[in-house]
Scaffold this active site. Sequence first.
Site, mmCIF file in Angstrom:
data_model
loop_
_atom_site.group_PDB
_atom_site.id
_atom_site.type_symbol
_atom_site.label_atom_id
_atom_site.label_comp_id
_atom_site.label_asym_id
_atom_site.label_seq_id
_atom_site.Cartn_x
_atom_site.Cartn_y
_atom_site.Cartn_z
ATOM 1 N N LEU A 119 0.856 -1.172 0.000
ATOM 2 C CA LEU A 119 0.000 0.000 0.000
ATOM 3 C C LEU A 119 0.895 1.225 0.000
ATOM 4 C CD1 LEU A 119 -2.862 -0.633 2.631
ATOM 5 C CD2 LEU A 119 -3.127 -0.414 0.153
ATOM 6 N N ASP A 120 0.533 2.265 -0.756
ATOM 7 C CA ASP A 120 1.364 3.469 -0.753
ATOM 8 C C ASP A 120 1.204 4.202 0.572
ATOM 9 O OD1 ASP A 120 -0.736 5.638 -1.008
ATOM 10 O OD2 ASP A 120 -1.194 4.482 -2.803
ATOM 11 N N SER A 121 2.076 5.145 0.826
ATOM 12 C CA SER A 121 2.101 5.814 2.128
ATOM 13 C C SER A 121 0.824 6.594 2.408
ATOM 14 C CB SER A 121 3.315 6.743 2.213
ATOM 15 O OG SER A 121 3.223 7.780 1.249
ATOM 16 N N ASP A 122 0.112 7.026 1.364
ATOM 17 C CA ASP A 122 -1.119 7.801 1.546
ATOM 18 C C ASP A 122 -2.334 6.914 1.815
ATOM 19 O OD1 ASP A 122 0.216 10.202 1.137
ATOM 20 O OD2 ASP A 122 -0.101 10.151 -1.028
ATOM 21 N N SER A 123 -2.165 5.613 1.699
ATOM 22 C CA SER A 123 -3.283 4.686 1.905
ATOM 23 C C SER A 123 -3.123 3.969 3.236
ATOM 24 C CB SER A 123 -3.341 3.671 0.760
ATOM 25 O OG SER A 123 -3.502 4.317 -0.488
#
Length: 253
Positions: A119-123
Site C-alpha cells: 500500500l502506498d504511504s497515503d493509503s
Amino acid sequence: MNLNFSEPVDHILVRAGLCSDRSFKTFIRTHKVEICRGCNSNSSEPISDRNELIDLNEDSLFVDGNLLKLPDHLYVILNKPVDVVCSRVSDSHKTVYDFLPDAIKNHPLYEHLHVAGRLDSDSRGLVLLTSNGKFSASLSRPESHVEKIYEVQLRDSVPPEMQAVYKRKFEEGFEIPPEKKGEAFVSKPAKIFFEDSKIIVKISEGKFHQVRRMFSALGNQVMDLKRVSIGNIVMSDDLIEGKILQLSRKDFG
C-alpha cells in the site's frame, strides 16, 4: 482463492541452513534427500530437482534418513496507518516493520518477512506480511484472481446519474493513463458500490496506484483509501490502526 503454500526444495534446504543456493547441486549429490507425500504416507521418493515443490505441512522431507523440521512460516496482518511505508528502511517515514513486536522480530524467519501486496504511504488498512515467498507470489499472480476490497472517499460527490457511469466503466474496464512509475493500461472488470457516504471498490489486479488512478481517469480524486480485505482475509473492525494480528495457515481457508 487458489493459494500455493508449497516451496521449492532448494529454498527449504537453504532456509534450514543445510546448503546455499550455489551449493545445492553438490549437497543433493552427496546427501540422501527424500520426500513422503502426505503426512500418513509410508513411501518415499528421492529428490534431485531443485524446483520440486514441497508443502511441509502436508509432506515429510527427510535428509540422510532424518526428518527435517523447520519453524512455521510467518503470516501477519497490520492495520497500516497513513504516512507509513511498506519497506524495511525509510529516512522520512515509519515503516510497517516498526509496528512488529519483538516476538516476531526475534523469530528465525524474520529476515525473510516481506510485504505481500503493498500500500502506498497515503493509503491505510490491511497489509499482509509473510516469510513464504511462494505464497506471496500466488497472491499476486493474475491467474489467482485474488480480490481486494477497498473503502474509498472521494473529493467530489457522485450523483445518481454519474454512479451509473462509474459502475459501467468499472464493470467493462477502461483506459487508465500513465502516471509516474505506472504505465498506461486497460483495467480488468471490477465492481463499485455506493453505500451512503462510503464507496466500496473490488478489484482483482494490483497496478501501480490503481484505485486512485481509476478515479482520476474519471475526473475525480481519492481523498481516503482503506484496504479491508485480501481474498478471504478480512480485517476486523477490532484491529485498530497500528496493531498487528498473527495468522496461521488455517486462517486462509
